[in-house]
Design a protein around this motif. Sequence first.
Motif, PDB file in Angstrom:
ATOM      1  N   GLU A  98       0.827  -1.217   0.000  1.00 12.03           N
ATOM      2  CA  GLU A  98       0.000   0.000   0.000  1.00 12.03           C
ATOM      3  C   GLU A  98       0.860   1.265   0.000  1.00 12.03           C
ATOM      4  N   ASP A 107      -2.138   1.727  -8.031  1.00  9.96           N
ATOM      5  CA  ASP A 107      -2.182   0.475  -7.280  1.00  9.96           C
ATOM      6  C   ASP A 107      -2.160  -0.770  -8.169  1.00  9.96           C
ATOM      7  N   ARG A 108      -1.992  -0.592  -9.489  1.00 10.01           N
ATOM      8  CA  ARG A 108      -1.992  -1.746 -10.398  1.00 10.01           C
ATOM      9  C   ARG A 108      -0.860  -2.717 -10.079  1.00 10.01           C
ATOM     10  N   SER A 111      -1.116  -4.407  -6.639  1.00 13.87           N
ATOM     11  CA  SER A 111      -2.186  -5.385  -6.690  1.00 13.87           C
ATOM     12  C   SER A 111      -1.716  -6.675  -7.373  1.00 13.87           C
TER      13      SER A 111
END
Length: 143
Positions: A98, A107-108, A111
């Motif tokens: 995060e 956040d790709r 993730s």
Amino acid sequence: TGKGKSHLAYGIVKKHLLLGKQCDFVTVRGLINRFRMTKPEEETELIDLMIKTDVLVIDDFGRITNSDFALDILNDILDKRSLHNKNGLIVTSNLFLEDFARKNNDDRISSRIGGLCKIIELTSKYDYRLESRVRVNDSNEGG
């Protein structure tokens, strides 16, 4: 810092090399340097090599602020390894996923890493580089 993340990753790579596996160990900066000034067909070839390698280590992930180009390359490699069900990805970092997402306003990648990797947090109150320096100095004081 100094918890042994890179050392453990090198050990895993060494074991797999002894088993005849293809391995690649690269920092994010080194990864991006591979792609600078390449022609599109060379870029595709480099990405294919990184997708096909049995063990890919990306060391010091998040240490540098990434450009859009760096994020696109990383995303492409991770996305294609995921699509090809290619296990054998090791990512070392001093950042939580995060924190990386926040740092890059994206956040790709975090993730995808979260989906491809088992997260292992190495904890210690000591930095082994500093600790070993202290021990050497302490052992010399006794004469």
